[in-house]
Design a protein around this motif. Structure first.
Motif, mmCIF file in Angstrom:
data_model
loop_
_atom_site.group_PDB
_atom_site.id
_atom_site.type_symbol
_atom_site.label_atom_id
_atom_site.label_comp_id
_atom_site.label_asym_id
_atom_site.label_seq_id
_atom_site.Cartn_x
_atom_site.Cartn_y
_atom_site.Cartn_z
ATOM 1 N N LEU A 124 1.011 -1.223 -0.022
ATOM 2 C CA LEU A 124 0.128 -0.134 -0.061
ATOM 3 C C LEU A 124 1.032 1.207 -0.070
ATOM 4 C CD1 LEU A 124 -3.040 1.096 0.236
ATOM 5 C CD2 LEU A 124 -2.460 1.131 2.638
ATOM 6 N N VAL A 125 0.447 2.146 -0.737
ATOM 7 C CA VAL A 125 1.237 3.555 -0.818
ATOM 8 C C VAL A 125 0.047 4.397 -0.755
ATOM 9 C CG1 VAL A 125 3.291 2.886 -2.302
ATOM 10 C CG2 VAL A 125 1.091 3.490 -3.404
ATOM 11 N N GLU A 126 0.530 5.592 0.047
ATOM 12 C CA GLU A 126 -0.638 6.475 0.102
ATOM 13 C C GLU A 126 -1.228 7.151 -1.336
ATOM 14 O OE1 GLU A 126 1.300 8.332 4.347
ATOM 15 O OE2 GLU A 126 1.472 9.452 2.546
ATOM 16 N N PHE A 127 -2.589 7.314 -1.424
ATOM 17 C CA PHE A 127 -3.160 7.539 -2.561
ATOM 18 C C PHE A 127 -3.060 9.143 -2.697
ATOM 19 C CE2 PHE A 127 -8.041 7.712 -1.440
ATOM 20 C CZ PHE A 127 -7.968 8.271 -0.180
ATOM 21 N N PRO A 128 -2.724 9.558 -4.153
ATOM 22 C CA PRO A 128 -2.527 10.980 -4.231
ATOM 23 C C PRO A 128 -3.662 11.796 -4.249
ATOM 24 C CG PRO A 128 -2.364 9.799 -6.225
ATOM 25 C CD PRO A 128 -2.708 8.785 -5.344
ATOM 26 N N TYR A 129 -3.571 12.973 -3.934
ATOM 27 C CA TYR A 129 -4.658 14.105 -4.292
ATOM 28 C C TYR A 129 -4.446 14.523 -5.731
ATOM 29 C CZ TYR A 129 -6.851 18.215 -3.547
ATOM 30 O OH TYR A 129 -7.940 19.132 -3.352
ATOM 31 N N HIS B 67 2.329 12.433 7.761
ATOM 32 C CA HIS B 67 1.150 11.872 7.940
ATOM 33 C C HIS B 67 1.183 11.152 9.459
ATOM 34 C CE1 HIS B 67 -0.356 11.849 3.649
ATOM 35 N NE2 HIS B 67 -1.009 12.971 4.539
ATOM 36 N N ASN B 68 2.389 11.177 10.266
ATOM 37 C CA ASN B 68 2.581 10.448 11.326
ATOM 38 C C ASN B 68 1.294 10.900 12.169
ATOM 39 O OD1 ASN B 68 4.989 9.280 10.676
ATOM 40 N ND2 ASN B 68 6.150 10.845 11.833
ATOM 41 N N THR B 69 1.032 12.004 12.639
ATOM 42 C CA THR B 69 -0.097 12.071 13.567
ATOM 43 C C THR B 69 -1.585 12.392 12.759
ATOM 44 O OG1 THR B 69 0.477 14.526 13.631
ATOM 45 C CG2 THR B 69 1.403 13.220 15.223
ATOM 46 N N HIS C 94 -3.237 11.278 9.122
ATOM 47 C CA HIS C 94 -3.895 10.431 8.626
ATOM 48 C C HIS C 94 -3.616 8.910 9.225
ATOM 49 C CE1 HIS C 94 -4.926 7.219 5.512
ATOM 50 N NE2 HIS C 94 -3.421 6.903 5.267
ATOM 51 N N LEU C 95 -2.388 8.556 9.647
ATOM 52 C CA LEU C 95 -2.126 7.328 10.333
ATOM 53 C C LEU C 95 -2.744 7.301 11.766
ATOM 54 C CD1 LEU C 95 1.699 6.742 9.789
ATOM 55 C CD2 LEU C 95 -0.057 5.721 8.742
ATOM 56 N N LEU C 96 -3.122 8.475 12.550
ATOM 57 C CA LEU C 96 -3.858 8.409 13.718
ATOM 58 C C LEU C 96 -5.162 8.166 13.401
ATOM 59 C CD1 LEU C 96 -3.296 8.765 16.721
ATOM 60 C CD2 LEU C 96 -3.867 10.983 16.411
ATOM 61 N N TYR C 97 -5.935 9.004 12.413
ATOM 62 C CA TYR C 97 -7.294 8.756 12.239
ATOM 63 C C TYR C 97 -7.404 7.526 11.621
ATOM 64 C CZ TYR C 97 -7.374 14.051 12.365
ATOM 65 O OH TYR C 97 -7.063 15.245 12.595
ATOM 66 N N SER C 98 -6.809 6.803 10.754
ATOM 67 C CA SER C 98 -7.157 5.626 10.100
ATOM 68 C C SER C 98 -7.008 4.518 11.234
ATOM 69 C CB SER C 98 -6.051 5.103 9.110
ATOM 70 O OG SER C 98 -5.948 6.111 8.035
ATOM 71 N N ARG C 99 -6.300 4.810 12.259
ATOM 72 C CA ARG C 99 -6.104 3.505 13.336
ATOM 73 C C ARG C 99 -7.276 3.795 14.163
ATOM 74 N NH1 ARG C 99 -1.899 4.575 16.800
ATOM 75 N NH2 ARG C 99 -2.364 2.402 17.725
ATOM 76 N N PHE C 100 -7.440 5.009 14.337
ATOM 77 C CA PHE C 100 -9.073 5.246 15.037
ATOM 78 C C PHE C 100 -10.168 4.568 14.461
ATOM 79 C CE2 PHE C 100 -13.001 7.962 15.534
ATOM 80 C CZ PHE C 100 -13.227 7.868 16.540
#
Ligand code: ANZ
Ligand code: ZN
Length: 779
Positions: A38-43, A513-515, A517-523
């Motif tokens: 998985l790679v972060e999908f682009p904007y 995205h450390n705090t 996207h990664l945090l929201y996805s984990r939530f």
């Protein structure tokens, strides 16, 4: 012999791969384990920049390697397509954000094809697709039902330029993460997600993950768990109130310092609350509270040098000593952390000391107590208890902007907030001509008059839709789930399909995205897990943060600096395979580094040499040196690609070509086939071309398996080490690098020169330094 013309070759193969659906990945293949890379999908900003190439073309090497190793590898791609930048760009160009975004997606998809990556476009997701955001809304409703999505008045970060609310995570040093404008504080009713309910698990879940330390600690700090105590101080001196009738709670992580507390400080927010319930505060206090409102949280915390505050004229009674100490209001105490009030211990806390010195307050050197003992005493007097607090705040997710997912809620005068029923999803974003935001905090959707009025889902009376849209981080919190089952119309993804691919074994992206996207996805994963919709709590088992590609001047690329590298131009000049391999070679993946215009020429030369090698007649007989070098390169590349050490993989190709050139020979038919397969993940077009042309195959090289190396060939590569007798070299011996100590001793004693030198002497001692030398002491 034709020269290397990558552009012809690359376009040809990209077309063939698309037509034959070469990278369409089935859910299941007999005998092959699934692996999602998985790679972060682009904007969809409009153009692929070199950072996208770095982010996607290098993990593609890794994905292709595992595919050749026998895995059923899914390398998915999509677009994170709602959001402010698209809306702002559309406003500037006077077109609809939907139109602008869709154009960009089409254009960027073409550019992505030019990378020659194994993206499975049949599974592409786009967050603006109503069939996608139906499920974003559905998840919101499940959270709403559990009280995890709620509406409340809160102090929010307001960006005056973008005219919308921002999450704490989107405010960087007091500025809007997107546009850089100084963020203001406003008190508004907002939709929020109760991330704080998962604070503990968001910390403990990090434990088993293979993540970079920087990402892990960034999350730990952001969540900010503190264990301490709440201590109650009775108040006295309030005009018109009996002493001891009211009290104030403080939060402290240092109950052991309680006897050093010489005053209390309350936040301006708490003081305001007291005023709201009737306390007659002095004018000075009121003025101070008003003044502090203009300051941001960070400014207040950091304002260590310049302490401000006002005495309230109220006193607090120390719960254990009974002493009376003054109460102050000061903005270095925050309203939304702990209880919004502190006991000040100038002897042990720097901020309290600075405050005491500034206002001439006492500093007590009372000794520290056993904490536990303090807590026991407080509990016995009902004056305190242990308490864990977190820095994490609930996630403010409503945005007063047009280009986002509508929040699926209806406001009814009688029933209040009523969720839209599942069968009415998706609540589609209405087409709107005038979607400019307003400064009154009202969302542009309020102007969609027809769309706005709906019957209340509960009582049927006339009601209005919610006009806020969702933060785009909601959209991206679950997109990886959709890749497993992108066309499902009944569920966001079926459990069977998710079980085949998830949790994600490796996720590559940026440290930005450390705090967020990664945090929201984990939530999201934890909530969906608790609700029984997914089978895992942690979505991303391994995380790799890539480095940055810098401009040739070593600075971050930016238009104003004029140091931007345009990948399209580089591809036109050197070909995609060269750009891929140069980016791999440029720096360790996790480190990144500056673009070097000479460096890319070197890599282009390497691929030209490889091209020429394949255009020569095959050798009839294998050179032993070349054969050994080929197997050594295979061993090293296999090892390094698994570690994402892609720069050393490219060096291995360089080393190999040097051996071939040095041996003044070409490759045999078998060696060509081996080498083409070794090259396939790195230079997929060139490898495909020589596999078909020079090697004469009609199937794709990308259906082939990864070449094995012959370890015995490598072991037979002998090294030469000296043998000393009494400090003088008397012979050399040829041994395998991993020869045992016993073998070395035996060989040394048997060597001609040694036998002669030992004549008449008795061996006392033999010292073996593995791979370096054997030293014999004799008398
Ligand atoms: C007395 C004390 C003595 C403290 C000492 C610290 C050191 P962390 O670790 O970040 O959670 N505090 C509590 N609430 C606060 C607020 N709303 N605004 C600003 N500061 C606040 O920090 C907890 C400590 O920060 C608490 O422990 C309190 O000061 C302060 F030698 O209490 B301490
Ligand atoms: Zn109603």
């Amino acid at each position: 012999m034709t020269s290397y013309q990558p552009n012809d070759i690359e376009k040809k193969w990209q077309k063939v791969w698309a037509e034959t659906e070469a990278y369409t990945t089935p859910d299941y293949v007999e005998g092959r384990a699934n692996k999602m890379v998985l790679v972060e999908f682009p904007y969809p900003s409009g153009n692929l920049h070199i950072g996208h190439w770095y982010a996607f073309a290098l993990p593609d090497m890794y994905a292709r390697y595992w595919r050749m190793k026998g895995f059923n590898v899914l390398y998915p791609m999509g677009f994170d397509a709602f959001g402010l930048p698209a809306e702002n760009a559309a406003l500037q160009r006077d077109i609809h954000p939907g139109e602008w975004t869709k154009q960009n997606i089409a254009y960027m998809t073409n550019q992505l094809h030019s990378m020659g990556a194994m993206f499975d476009f049949s599974r592409a997701v786009s967050t603006i697709d109503p069939e996608y955001y139906r499920w974003t809304q559905w998840m919101f409703l499940r959270m709403y039902e559990k009280g995890l999505a709620y509406r409340a008045k809160t102090t929010v970060n307001w960006c005056p330029k973008d005219q919308t609310v921002l999450a704490n995570e989107q405010v960087v040093d007091g500025h809007c993460e997107r546009c850089g404008t100084t963020v203001q504080q406003r008190s508004l009713e907002q939709w929020m997600m109760k991330t704080t309910a998962y604070a503990d698990r968001l910390i403990s879940g990090l434990e088993g993950l293979d993540w970079p330390n920087t990402a892990r600690t960034a999350q730990e700090h952001w969540i900010g768990k503190s264990e301490g105590a709440i201590i109650t101080f009775p108040l006295s001196g309030i005009p018109g109130q009996e002493d001891g009738k009211h009290s104030v709670d403080v939060f402290t992580t240092r109950p052991d310092t309680l006897f050093g507390a010489t005053f209390l400080v309350v936040s301006p927010e708490l003081a305001q609350k007291w005023i709201d319930v009737g306390w007659q505060a002095s004018d000075a206090v009121r003025a101070y509270i008003t003044e502090s409102r203009s300051k941001r949280e960070l400014e207040r915390l950091e304002g260590a040098k310049e302490k401000t505050g006002v005495a309230l004229g109220i006193f607090a009674t120390h719960p254990l000593s009974g002493e009376s100490i003054p109460v102050w209001v000061a903005d270095y105490v925050l309203g939304n952390y702990g209880t919004g009030a502190i006991m000040a211990v100038p002897a042990h806390d720097e901020r309290d000391r600075a405050f005491a010195l500034a206002f001439d307050l006492p500093i007590s050197d009372a000794p520290l107590r056993d904490a536990q003992e303090v807590i026991d005493q407080l509990i016995a007097k009902s004056a305190g208890h242990v308490k864990t607090t977190f820095k994490l705040r609930d996630w403010v997710l409503s945005r007063q902007r047009y280009w986002g997912v509508p929040i699926p809620i209806v406001h009814c005068a009688t029933c209040g907030y009523v969720p839209v029923s599942d069968d009415q999803l998706p609540v589609e974003l209405p087409p709107l001509r005038d979607f400019k935001p307003a400064d009154d905090g009202r969302s542009p959707l309020a102007k969609a008059t027809e769309w706005l009025s709906v019957p209340c889902p509960k009582c049927g009376a006339g009601a209005q839709r919610e006009t806020d849209t969702m933060d785009t981080f909601v959209d991206s919190s679950w997109y990886y789930l959709r890749y497993t089952d992108p066309h499902n119309t009944q569920e966001f993804a079926s459990k069977e399909k998710m079980a085949q691919w998830l949790p994600v074994p490796i996720y590559l992206g940026g440290s930005d995205h450390n705090t967020m996207h990664l945090l929201y996805s984990r939530f999201f994963a934890k909530v969906l897990y608790d609700l029984g919709y997914i089978a895992f709590e942690e979505p991303f088992l391994k995380r790799v943060n890539r480095g940055w590609v810098l401009g040739p001047d070593g600075q971050k690329m930016s238009k104003s600096r004029g140091n931007v590298i345009d990948p399209d131009k580089e591809v036109a000049q050197y070909g995609a395979d060269t750009v891929r391999m140069y980016l791999a070679f440029m720096a360790p993946y996790e480190q990144g580094g500056p673009w070097d215009s000479r460096g890319i020429v070197g890599v282009h030369r390497l691929l030209s040499r490889i091209w020429t090698l394949f255009s020569q007649e095959p050798a009839g007989e294998a050179s032993p040196d070349v054969e050994r070098a080929l197997h050594e390169a295979t061993r090293n590349v296999s090892r390094d690609v698994e570690l994402l050490s892609l720069n050393t993989c490219v060096s291995e190709f360089m080393k190999f070509m040097n051996v071939v050139d040095g041996a003044k020979t070409t490759l045999t038919v078998a060696q060509r086939e081996h080498f083409a397969r070794l090259l396939a993940p790195f230079a997929p077009h060139l490898a495909e071309e020589v596999w078909h042309g020079a090697c004469g195959h009609s199937e794709s090289v990308h259906q082939e398996s990864w070449p094995a190396f012959d370890a015995s060939l490598l072991d037979s590569q002998l090294i030469t080490i000296p043998v000393q007798v009494n400090g003088k070299v008397r012979a050399t011996i040829e041994v395998a690098p991993d020869a045992s100590e016993e073998a070395l001793k035996a060989l040394a004693l048997a060597a001609d020169g040694v036998v002669r030198a030992l004549d008449g002497l008795a061996v006392q001692k033999i010292i073996v330094v593995p791979k370096r030398m054997v030293s014999i002491v004799a008398r």
